[in-house]
Design a protein around this motif. Structure first.
Motif, short mmCIF file in Angstrom:
data_model
loop_
_atom_site.label_atom_id
_atom_site.label_comp_id
_atom_site.label_asym_id
_atom_site.label_seq_id
_atom_site.Cartn_x
_atom_site.Cartn_y
_atom_site.Cartn_z
N ARG A 3 0.86 -1.09 0.11
CA ARG A 3 -0.09 0.25 -0.04
C ARG A 3 0.84 1.38 -0.10
O ARG A 3 1.68 1.84 0.94
CB ARG A 3 -0.97 -0.15 1.28
N ALA A 4 0.86 1.83 -1.07
CA ALA A 4 1.80 3.16 -1.14
C ALA A 4 0.91 4.31 -0.36
O ALA A 4 1.50 5.20 0.18
CB ALA A 4 2.02 3.54 -2.69
N VAL A 5 -0.29 4.18 -0.73
CA VAL A 5 -1.25 5.46 0.08
C VAL A 5 -2.10 4.64 0.78
O VAL A 5 -2.85 3.53 0.23
CB VAL A 5 -1.72 6.03 -1.05
N ASP A 6 -2.32 4.67 2.03
CA ASP A 6 -3.42 4.18 2.77
C ASP A 6 -4.47 4.98 3.66
O ASP A 6 -3.88 5.63 4.55
CB ASP A 6 -2.46 3.37 3.84
N GLY A 7 -5.44 5.08 3.05
CA GLY A 7 -6.51 5.69 3.51
C GLY A 7 -6.36 7.20 3.93
O GLY A 7 -6.31 7.80 5.05
N LEU A 8 -5.95 8.01 2.94
CA LEU A 8 -5.49 9.35 2.99
C LEU A 8 -6.86 10.08 2.78
O LEU A 8 -7.59 9.78 1.85
CB LEU A 8 -4.72 9.63 2.01
N SER A 9 -7.38 11.08 3.69
CA SER A 9 -8.34 12.04 3.31
C SER A 9 -8.08 13.51 3.38
O SER A 9 -7.10 13.75 4.28
CB SER A 9 -9.57 11.50 4.49
N GLU A 54 8.90 12.39 3.28
CA GLU A 54 10.20 12.21 2.50
C GLU A 54 9.86 11.19 1.33
O GLU A 54 8.84 10.86 1.31
CB GLU A 54 10.98 11.50 3.55
N SER A 55 11.14 10.66 0.85
CA SER A 55 10.74 9.83 -0.31
C SER A 55 10.12 8.64 0.28
O SER A 55 10.12 8.11 1.21
CB SER A 55 12.01 9.42 -0.88
N GLY A 56 9.30 8.01 -0.63
CA GLY A 56 8.48 6.86 -0.19
C GLY A 56 7.27 7.19 0.63
O GLY A 56 6.59 6.14 1.09
N SER A 57 6.82 8.46 0.98
CA SER A 57 5.85 8.75 1.92
C SER A 57 4.50 8.38 1.11
O SER A 57 3.54 8.56 1.61
CB SER A 57 5.95 9.99 2.82
N GLY A 58 4.53 8.42 -0.12
CA GLY A 58 3.48 8.29 -0.98
C GLY A 58 2.72 9.39 -1.52
O GLY A 58 1.59 9.59 -1.85
N LYS A 59 3.18 10.66 -1.21
CA LYS A 59 2.71 12.17 -1.64
C LYS A 59 2.67 12.10 -2.94
O LYS A 59 1.56 12.52 -3.36
CB LYS A 59 3.60 13.03 -1.02
N SER A 60 3.55 11.73 -3.86
CA SER A 60 3.45 11.99 -5.21
C SER A 60 2.28 10.94 -5.89
O SER A 60 1.36 11.31 -6.49
CB SER A 60 4.67 11.51 -6.13
N VAL A 61 2.35 9.75 -5.29
CA VAL A 61 1.38 8.64 -5.75
C VAL A 61 0.16 8.92 -5.46
O VAL A 61 -0.64 8.86 -6.31
CB VAL A 61 1.64 7.25 -5.07
N SER A 62 -0.23 9.64 -4.33
CA SER A 62 -1.67 9.91 -4.04
C SER A 62 -2.13 10.92 -4.96
O SER A 62 -3.31 10.67 -5.43
CB SER A 62 -1.71 10.35 -2.48
N ALA A 105 4.82 7.19 5.18
CA ALA A 105 4.55 5.83 4.99
C ALA A 105 3.29 5.60 4.32
O ALA A 105 2.32 4.73 4.74
CB ALA A 105 4.74 4.92 6.12
N GLY A 106 2.77 6.55 3.49
CA GLY A 106 1.46 6.21 2.90
C GLY A 106 0.31 6.95 3.79
O GLY A 106 -0.84 6.91 3.25
N ARG A 107 0.63 7.33 4.90
CA ARG A 107 -0.57 7.80 5.68
C ARG A 107 -0.04 9.50 6.19
O ARG A 107 0.89 9.74 6.31
CB ARG A 107 -0.77 6.79 6.93
N ALA A 108 -1.44 9.89 6.67
CA ALA A 108 -1.28 11.25 6.97
C ALA A 108 -0.74 10.94 8.59
O ALA A 108 -1.31 10.34 9.24
CB ALA A 108 -2.56 11.95 6.99
N ALA A 109 0.29 11.90 8.84
CA ALA A 109 0.84 11.82 10.26
C ALA A 109 0.02 13.01 10.81
O ALA A 109 -0.27 13.12 11.90
CB ALA A 109 2.31 12.04 10.31
#
Lengths: 379, 347, 582, 322, 355
Positions: free
Chosen positions: A40-46, A60-68, A248-252
């Motif tokens: 899961r590159a992006v996980d439940g982002l709202s 950072e890299s791999g956090s899924g920001k671009s993919v989302s 890591a694909g989620r909103a912190a």
């Protein structure tokens, strides 16, 4: 909300999105099938975005920001990818739309700028041709008109002598000018949403300042909403209204800029803010760091994804924290919300003072045991 | 003393996946093994090789024939009845002598006989050995020489590069078949003497060397380019910065990084060289009779094309099948080792 | 002469004295054949009658399409030495004398052509006097005069005609001309009398074969304006019924009617039938045959590929014409190199070689026959004897491999390495493979060296190349035994270190040589006595076995369905100009 | 610019010179190749042989012979064949060029069209069965010996099925375009197809590879974000950029083929082009023609290299640059 | 917690010195056109690095800072000028003669992906310098490799891994370990953290500082990030178009830039504000850095300088000491000899494009 007065008159769909939100993303999940299983590159982002607003997505890299954001526009072509959730743009769900229906939206309603201006334009066509192509892809205008408009746009983004430069090829532009041209192209159809993916990362500081300045100005003039993706907290603080910190694909953590920068709540946000040396601040002996490396999407901890690198980690972190603490400012952390500023200081001190905690090979940032934080009760 | 933080394993999943460390070579091997097309191709190719290696067994134990001795007046058994291997025409003007066609009987001229009354099947297998040997060995030599020259030209530059590059230009501009034919004509009549070594005109080494020479620039040029760009890479600079000698840098840094490209070239070159060998044999300047290669069998068969097309068609198909498998295998090797390698367009 | 593709002189052939060319070379087989009875079904089949046919005007006209794999080199009749063009020269150029252009045995007869009658021979055979016919014009309109004749003889030397030194060296003054062509002066050797219309040729020694030599194309009479060097692709005006209209060695050759031609003798130079004749070059033989089968061409110059023979012999039997040739294919063994410097080794090869196998390689028994002697069967001097056949007998029946092995053992040459040099065309290579296989079976270690047909013939002649055994052939030039034996195996024909050393075996046996000289001398008085002597020479040679005669071949002419009036001249093969396409 | 042309020209001259010397040396190193005996004729008298040798300059030292040949070839332009004496080498080659050009150009059109179509289709349909199928087809094309394919085609069209399916097929050979355009095309049809079969596959594979690579480029992502249709992205952007390497490769192949590499096809189909001329001259060991052909071929290869550079500049503005 | 300014208090001996260093690259126009041009990467540059200090070199891309780094360690030959190490001119030494120098003078590269040979194991990479310089037998080398790994914070068991198995930060640690292998005196670090994620960047920077303390290293630290340079450096060199435009001790430079370019750099850098403050006024440079192939006449910065005057086009300003320890190459420096802000700067800055 700043600049709301500048919002263009737009027709809103009758969807479930609140009247003021231009884009309402709910529970967006992007997963990839790989040999190692589903990732899961992006996980439940709202998140949601009001017209005219600037949302900064940091990570950072791999956090899924671009993919989302790419997934919003259907730009992920990998056949192994799967996008779920909802992304209501003016009430229409981008995720559910077929590519055919999505295409007219791309470029016209939602434009995108990418990181590397060196490679973002097709090398074999002139800058003007490419801008005109953008215009003609959505507006039925003659080549001449499109060309004239391209000249105007170049002028608007500050290319000197645009009438001559419009016939130049991308490689004849400097990096900064290229990024300006890309912006001109993105703005060609007056999109209501502009997504900028690391627009200044490849540029020098002086150029970066120019580009940010340009974006700030154009946003006022065109009234577009902007989603700005970056890893640089400085850039976000420069321009964003809302901030979304991803890990890591989620909103912190997410919330208005002021809140996130001045009262950050998530240990990861702390780390991002504190570990960057500052040109204008007092020098420190040692920088407070975040231990370990950014989580790989292939290997995200089951509970709190940040837990393995967190100095405040405790048992509760084995469980996944939901975003909470609202209304506007939310974070995903089990630490007690009222003691966060205090804990942040402790973390900084610990980080600076601490010797090498040893190799954290497989998940195991040792917790700084001196202050076992009291877990907060559920969100 | 210590740094302030610790390090997490990067691609964490790898920790689970692997016990010992997977080098780039092993990773490539794993990738290759997963490539179904490449593996099937390899399988077929190995079958072909195996069959060719077993040629003597087939010859002696199955077909009971002699693949290299003329059997012009001999007979064989077809449907239980003895028939002449070469049957003179008995109708019309009685012109011509026609070899026996395919009997589809493994023990008696399975694919028929050639103009000398020899078993085509047996010759096909023996010919395959030579074709594969020539293709493979010349590819090895071409790649080997090209690696040395290309790396030297790219790494040392200057005069050496200028000389070698011109040399490549010359060989490159010399039309392949012309060069091959010119060399063959000379070498086949007089053999080749280099110092104490003398290679006879009918030696397999001649086609091998000729083909190898022709294709050196095809490999050397791209390699040179690769080394040229490699030379600017930081890890080479790091070697220089450490005071490493050229030899050490070449051995430790340059060679291991061009080897994947060379390996990608190898199966493709083998296929190409096999085809070239067959073309040369078609022009009667490859393998010399009574020895055989697929190309010479095609050439022999062209004299029988209208009566016994199988003599030509069978080796043609063998070449095609082998070349296809090698090409597909080459694709697999390329995607496993060096997806950017370009076999053609090396100029 | 030979049928091969290119042929520059090399290949081809022929030569020799008189008449027909012999040739060989490595070329492809020419097949021939007609021996077998009834072979050719077509009208003017082989041996045909010799009665002069009356001209059938209804068949006049049309275009005859010939095809050949490649061109035959220069078009200059004094230089060209290929069967391919000699065949065409029959319908274009004339000499003072000519072979009768008729089918069968008659074609060996020499008749007056540009000369009114056969020459007057005086001075003990050293002076020949010819009287020119009147009213003959070249195709450029110029009348033929004695000046043209004188100039033509001089030109033989100025262009270094291939036979200048062998055919015409007996003319007074020729010796100096050979050495310095630029200053050639034949004024003592060939004398023209413009007013009387006569030309007199003076020889240094009597030469009974001179009439033959004057009947081959190298002695064609050309206009005196012909260039003093090889004219190459530029046609020289002709006297015959056709002239060359265009020539491109990579494309085609075209003949059209000579507007100034009027038939003066149907024997020497009959009027032709087709209006145009063209010969196209460049196709593979395989596709030439196909083209003839499909009616796209009328005749194939090259021998058909073996895989088409069966088809031609059955489906197209009516279009195939098989005629026997007086020629021999043989293995030449180098008597000066091991192992064939050993008589037993040479005899072993003769014992071991299965001539039937070679016949099959060549195309079957209707296309070739085994031979045991150098002089082909039916040739003057030929005697049926066979020293090397299993169980003895006067004709060859089977090889005796056991005996051969034994001889090899006795000779002490067993295990020797032998290179077999053949040309790389299909038939020669195929026979070569058999020979190699055979040599291995009698105890040698043989390898095959197929080399380009263009160099094989000179390559095997040169002693520097150390050729041990080679496959070659010789086609008769004219019906005289000296053509085979004297030319191929006399000491005088052996020139060590030269590419031009036709005695390929390097065979020089004093007593045999003496016998040959005696036979030559006898020719001046009696041909039949001489032929008997030649027969003995042949047997003496075979005892020494410097060669292993293999087969005598036959020739197939394959014509299209529409072609009629096929006639085969033993001298120059098919008479092209006599074919009907209407 | 002048520098560039100068450098190129010098390199070309060097290459041509080296090749000509090589050919010359190779030729005279071959035993039995001395043309004198062949020119003089079978069993020629030694005097005649010497005469011929002198006349053709074969008795001069090798460097002088080389110089003479080059002089005749390039300066006086009257070099003639050893075999078909009188046939000038240069006109022979010039005459053969249109044939080769006809063959190669026609085949090139076919293989480029096929290659582009197949390659683009395969790239566009990646993941479907079409892609591997086309690529397999491509590999098969590359893996078949072209002369073998030609012979089989001839067997079928000229003989086996000539009386039925292929009765319209004309005999082998060449008919000039100016003579009869229809016959020209008809005669060349199968040679075109045969030659194109070899290259179409290679080009399809290259086009596919380049397009796939291009599709991963940032500019394609930009194009997509612009809202362009997939077709437009594929053709105007990905394919257009992929053309740069493809066209340069094409230039080299085309040059080599025009230079004589189409030899096997020409021989098999009896087309009197440069390849056939080369082949014949080699068969005949006709040095002047061999030399002429080699020079011509090398010239074309060198020329193709230069043309490719120009093409590159035409296609890739990055190279053009002010 | 300020870091002690060692360079201030105890100026060590000059270890590495460049004098009038010039490096030109020939640029061949693209294949079709263009004659030869010269790219002036570094021109007439002088600097001295003292023992124990960290000399920061900042500038935008194309300013020649990386070329400078490579010239300093003699990875490229210099066009003119000299580089001396320990007072010895190393500019013209052969590769063999350079070998002993290389033990003491090491380079750390920018790209942790490109600087490690992907086909060699880490242990192999780290032991290479020792093999070259004859560190000892195999076991000694192996032991030292383990030590090095631990020193840079890696697990000693990683010796058998390949570079691709490490994260960016870890690779950079390997790169640092390689530089440390022979106990060098000076390390030239060329953008060592710019390719790293922000959270990793801090780790590596700390490592640099820790190593300096432990091994008494001297650094030349090249970077474009002003914050990073400020954090590690005791003295700063600002480069523009191959030339030094300003050099000074770190804090004064950041507090009161002396060259208009330095000022612009500082103002352009985005920064996180700790407290809510009014948006800063800042001067934005216009245009891009000129092409180093075609440098402006006079002062190279004049084309973008808000204070440029006619003199600037005419005369090339020399690098001169405008205040103690502070050298600026400007006709109109922004600081006075007392260290105050110059008057014209205030006025110009005020009217500058504060947006």
């Amino acid at each position: 909300m700043p600049e709301s007065s500048l919002v263009r008159e737009t027709v809103r769909g009758a969807g479930a999105a609140g009247p003021e939100s231009l884009l309402d993303v709910r529970d967006l999940t992007v997963s990839f099938r790989t040999r190692q299983g589903v990732v899961r590159a992006v996980d439940g982002l709202s998140f949601s975005l009001a017209p005219g607003e600037v949302l900064g997505i940091v990570g950072e890299s791999g956090s899924g920001k671009s993919v989302s954001v790419m997934s919003l526009l259907g730009l992920i072509r990998d056949p192994n990818a799967r996008v779920e959730g909802q992304a209501l743009f003016r009430g229409r769900d981008l995720v559910a739309m077929r590519d055919k229906d999505l295409r007219p939206l791309r470029g016209r309603e939602i434009a995108m700028i990418f990181q590397d201006p060196m490679t973002a334009m097709t090398p074999v066509y002139t800058v003007g041709w490419q801008i005109a192509e953008q215009i003609r892809a959505h507006d039925d205008v003659s080549k001449r008109v499109a060309h004239e408009r391209a000249v105007e746009l170049l002028d608007e983004v500050g290319i000197p002598d645009p009438r001559r430069r419009v016939g130049d090829f991308p490689h004849e532009f400097s990096g900064g000018m290229r990024q300006r041209a890309v912006i001109a192209m993105a703005l060609a159809n007056n999109p209501s949403l502009l997504i900028a993916d690391e627009p200044t990362t490849a540029l020098d500081v002086t150029t970066q300042a120019q580009i940010l300045d340009l974006m700030r100005r154009l946003r006022v003039e065109h009234g577009s909403s902007i989603i700005l993706i970056t890893h640089d907290m400085g850039v976000v603080s420069d321009i964003a209204d809302q901030v979304l910190v991803m890990y890591a694909g989620r909103a912190a953590e997410q919330g208005p800029k002021k809140d996130v920068f001045h009262r950050p709540r998530h240990p990861y946000t702390w780390g991002l803010l504190d570990s960057v040396p500052r040109p204008r601040a007092e020098r420190v002996r040692r920088l407070p760091t975040i231990p370990g490396s950014p989580a790989s999407p292939l290997d995200v901890a089951p509970g709190c994804p940040f837990a393995p690198r967190c100095r405040m980690r405790h048992e509760r972190c084995d469980e996944r924290p939901e975003l909470a603490g609202g209304p506007a400012h939310v974070d995903a952390c089990w630490l007690p919300r009222d003691r966060r500023q205090e804990l942040r200081r402790e973390v900084v001190e610990a980080a600076v003072a601490e010797g090498d905690p040893g190799d954290l090979t497989e998940h195991g940032a040792p917790l700084d045991a001196s202050t076992p934080p009291a877990p907060e009760q559920g969100p | 003393m210590t740094s302030d933080t610790s390090i997490a394993v990067p691609a964490g999943s790898s920790a689970r996946r692997r016990r010992s460390s997977a080098g780039p070579w092993r990773t490539a091997l794993v990738t290759l093994r997963r490539d179904r097309v490449a593996m099937i191709s390899l399988g077929i190719f190995l079958l072909v090789v195996l069959a060719c290696l077993l040629a003597p067994v087939y010859e002696h134990s199955v077909a009971h024939t002699d693949a290299f001795t003329s059997n012009i007046s001999g007979t064989t058994i077809v449907h239980g009845k003895p028939s002449p291997v070469l049957a003179p025409s008995s109708t019309g003007l009685g012109l011509g002598v026609t070899p026996i066609g395919p009997t589809w009987d493994l023990h008696h001229y399975f694919l028929g006989a050639d103009g000398q009354g020899r078993d085509v099947m047996a010759r096909l297998l023996f010919g395959g050995r030579n074709s594969l040997l020539i293709g493979g060995v010349s590819a090895l030599i071409a790649c080997g020489v090209a690696t040395v020259l290309g790396v030297a030209a790219g790494y040392f530059g200057g005069v050496l590069d200028a000389v070698l590059s011109r040399l490549f230009d010359v060989v490159w501009a010399f039309p392949v078949y012309l060069l091959a034919i010119s060399l063959s004509v000379v070498l086949l009549t007089s053999g080749l003497t280099v110092g104490p070594v003398h290679i006879e005109g009918d030696s397999l080494w001649l086609p091998i060397l000729i083909i190898a020479v022709i294709y050196v620039p095809y490999v050397a040029r791209p390699l040179r380019g690769q080394v040229l760009s490699l030379r600017g890479r930081e890890f080479i600079q790091a070697g220089v910065g450490n005071g490493a000698s050229d030899l050490r840098i070449l051995r430790k840094d340059v060679l291991p990084n061009v080897m994947p490209t060379v390996l990608v070239f190898l199966p493709l070159m083998t296929a190409l060289n096999m085809l070239t060998e067959s073309a040369l044999s078609f022009l009667s300047i490859g393998v010399q009779p009574p020895n055989a290669s697929w190309g010479t069998i095609i050439n022999d068969g062209l004299g029988l094309l209208y009566t016994r097309p199988m003599v030509t068609v069978a080796p043609g198909l063998m070449i095609a099948v082998t070349a296809v498998t090698l090409n597909l295998l080459g694709d697999g090797v390329r995607s496993a080792l060096d997806p950017k390698a370009r076999l053609r367009g090396a100029a | 002469m030979q049928p091969r593709r290119t042929s520059l002189a090399l290949a081809g052939t022929a030569l020799v004295v008189l008449a027909a060319a012999a040739c060989s070379g490595g070329s492809t087989p020419k097949a021939s054949g007609g021996s077998s009875p009834g072979a050719s079904g077509s009208s003017g089949s082989s041996g045909g009658t010799s009665a002069p046919a009356t001209y059938q005007t209804q068949h006049r006209g049309g275009t005859l399409h010939l095809v050949a794999k490649s061109a035959g080199g220069t078009l200059d009749p004094m230089v060209n030495y290929t069967l391919q063009y000699w065949q065409l020269y029959q319908a274009t150029y004339d000499g003072l004398l000519a072979f009768t252009k008729r089918a069968g045995q008659a074609s060996f007869t020499v008749v007056p052509d540009l000369a009114q009658s056969m020459p007057k021979v005086t001075d003990g055979g050293r002076t020949y006097t010819f009287t020119l016919r009147k009213g003959i014009r070249f195709s450029n309109g110029a009348p033929l005069t004695t000046d043209d004749v004188v100039a033509s003889f001089k030109r033989i030397f100025t262009v270094s005609s291939p036979t200048a030194g062998t055919f015409y060296n007996g003319i007074v003054g020729a010796g100096a001309c050979l050495k310095k062509p630029a200053t050639c002066d034949l004024s003592q050797g060939v004398v023209g009398d413009r007013n009387a219309g006569t030309v007199t040729i003076h020889l240094t020694n009597p030469d009974p074969e001179l009439p033959y030599k004057l009947a081959v194309p190298h002695a064609s009479i050309l206009p005196k304006s012909a260039p003093p060097k090889d004219a190459g692709t530029t046609p020289i005006p002709t006297t015959g019924p056709y002239k060359f209209a265009s020539y491109d060695p990579n494309r085609a050759l075209k003949l059209v009617r000579n507007p100034y031609f009027k038939q003066w003798s149907s024997d020497a130079q009959p009027e032709g039938y087709p209006d145009e004749i063209d010969e196209t070059f460049g196709l593979t033989v395989e596709s030439e045959v196909t083209a003839v089968e499909n009616g796209q061409a009328d005749w194939v110059f090259d021998p058909p590929p073996t895989d088409r023979l069966n088809e031609i012999g059955t489906k197209y039997a009516a279009q195939a014409h098989v005629n026997p040739l007086t020629a021999v294919w043989y293995l030449a063994m180098n008597t000066n190199l091991a192992p064939f410097d050993n008589l037993k080794a040479r005899q072993a090869v003769n014992w071991a070689v299965d001539r039937n196998s070679v016949v099959r390689q060549y195309g079957g028994q209707n296309l070739a026959a085994p031979v045991c002697t150098m002089l082909p069967p039916g040739f003057p001097g030929h005697v049926d004897t066979c020293d090397y056949t299993k169980g003895g007998g006067s004709t060859w029946t089977a090889p005796d491999v056991a005996k051969a092995r034994q001889l090899v053992q006795q000779s002490g040459t067993a295990g020797a390495k032998i290179g077999v040099v053949v040309t790389d065309d299909e038939v020669n290579k195929s026979i070569g493979e058999y020979v190699q296989s055979m040599l291995n079976s009698i105890g040698y270690r043989a390898t095959l060296k197929p080399i380009s047909g263009n160099i094989q013939f000179t390559y095997i002649q040169n002693t520097k190349n150390k050729v041990q055994i080679s496959l070659t052939s010789w086609y008769q030039d004219y019906p005289a035994a000296s053509d085979f034996l004297d030319v191929l195996l006399s000491c005088a024909s052996f020139h060590p270190g030269s590419d031009s050393s036709i005695n390929i075996s390097g065979f020089c046996d004093r007593s045999v040589n003496a016998q040959m000289e005696q036979a030559l001398r006898t020719e001046r008085t009696s041909m039949s006595q001489a032929n008997a002597l030649w027969g003995k020479v042949d047997q003496a040679v075979m005892k020494q076995a410097p060669v292993a005669p293999l087969i005598t071949p036959k020739l197939i002419d394959f014509t299209s369905k529409r072609v009629g009036n096929y006639q085969f001249s033993k001298q120059f093969y098919m008479l092209v100009s006599q074919l009907w396409v209407k | 610019m002048a520098m560039f042309i100068g450098r190129r020209a010098a390199a070309a001259v060097f290459v041509l010179f080296t090749i000509s010397v090589l050919v010359f040396l190779i030729f005279f190193a071959t035993p039995g190749v001395d043309p004198a005996a062949r020119i003089a004729g079978r069993n020629a008298d030694p005097a005649t042989l010497m005469q011929v040798r002198h006349e053709f300059g074969l008795d001069r030292p090798i460097p002088i012979r080389y110089g003479l040949m080059m002089e005749h070839l390039f300066v006086q332009r009257d070099l003639t064949s050893f075999v078909n004496r009188g046939a000038l080498v240069i006109p022979q080659i010039l005459q053969a060029v249109p044939v080769t050009l006809s063959l190669v150009a026609g085949a090139a059109v076919i293989w480029m069209v096929l290659g582009l179509l197949m390659g683009t289709a395969a790239a566009a349909r990646r993941g479907t069965a079409l892609d591997p199928l086309m690529m397999l087809l491509g590999v098969v094309g590359v893996s078949i010996p072209v002369y073998w394919l030609g012979e089989v085609v001839n067997l079928l069209t000229q003989s086996r099925w000539h009386s039925g399916l292929f009765s319209w097929v004309p005999p082998l050979g060449y008919v000039g375009l100016s003579q009869s355009p229809g016959q020209w095309a008809l005669h060349l049809l199968f040679p075109w197809l045969t030659l194109a079969a070899l290259y179409a596959g290679i080009y399809a594979r290259i086009v596919r590879g380049e397009i796939l690579e291009a599709l991963n480029e940032d500019y394609v992502r930009t194009a997509r974000a612009k809202g362009l249709t997939e077709r437009r992205i594929l053709i105007r952007h990905a394919l257009r950029c992929s053309l740069i390497p493809v066209v340069s490769l094409f230039g080299l192949d085309f040059g080599a083929l025009v230079g004589g590499s189409a030899l096997l096809t020409e021989v098999v189909f009896g087309l009197p082009g440069v390849g056939k001329l080369t082949f014949d001259s080699l068969q005949n060991l006709d040095l002047p023609v061999i030399m002429g052909c080699v020079m011509y071929a090398a010239f074309f290869v060198v020329l193709a290299n230069a043309v490719v550079d120009v093409l590159y500049a035409a296609l890739d503005p990055r190279v053009r640059r002010a | 917690m300020r870091r002690p300014e060692r360079a201030d208090s105890d100026p060590g001996e000059v270890l590495l010195e460049a004098r009038d260093l010039t490096k030109h690259f020939p640029v061949r126009g693209h294949s079709l056109v263009g004659g030869r041009q010269v790219l002036r990467a570094v021109e007439g540059l002088s600097l001295a690095v003292r023992a124990g200090e960290t000399l920061g070199v900042v500038g935008e891309s194309g300013c020649g800072k990386s070329t400078l780094g490579r010239c300093l360690v003699r990875l490229t030959d210099v066009t003119s000028g000299t580089v001396s190490f320990h007072g010895r001119d190393i500019t013209r030494l052969s590769r063999r003669q350079l070998r002993p120098v290389r033990r003491d003078l090491q380079l750390v590269f920018q790209d942790p992906y490109a600087s490690l040979n992907p086909r060699r194991r880490v242990g192999d990479i780290l032991s290479e310098p020792m093999q070259i310089h004859g560190y000892g037998d195999r076991r000694a080398i192996a032991r030292h490799v383990q030590e090095l790994l631990e020193v840079v914070g890696l697990n000693a068991s990683h010796v058998d891994r390949f570079p691709h198995e490490f994260s960016g930060g870890q690779r950079q640690r390997v790169g640092i370990a390689r530089a440390l292998a022979m106990n060098p005196k000076v390390i030239v670090a060329d953008e060592p953290v710019s390719a790293l994620d922000v959270s990793i960047q801090a780790q590596v920077l700390n490592l640099f500082l820790d190593l300096q303390d432990e091994f008494a290293l001297t650094y030349v630290f090249i970077a474009h990030d002003l914050g990073v340079v400020r954090h590690v450096s005791s003295r700063i060199v600002v480069m523009y178009l191959g030339e030094v435009v300003e050099t000074a001790v770190t804090d004064p430079l950041y507090d009161r830039p002396g060259h208009p370019y330095t000022e612009a750099l500082l103002q352009s850098a985005p920064d996180v504000e700790d407290e809510e403050v009014a948006p800063r006024e800042r001067i934005l440079l216009t245009g891009d850095v000129p092409n180093p192939v075609d440098k402006p006449s006079g002062c190279p910065f004049r084309t973008r300088c808000p204070y440029a005057q006619e003199l600037c086009a005419r005369e090339h300003p020399p690098l001169r000491e405008v205040a103690p320890g502070r050298h600026v190459a400007c006709h109109f420096p922004l600081v006075t000899p007392t260290g105050d802000v110059a008057q014209h700067a205030l006025s110009a800055g005020g009217s500058g494009s504060a947006r």
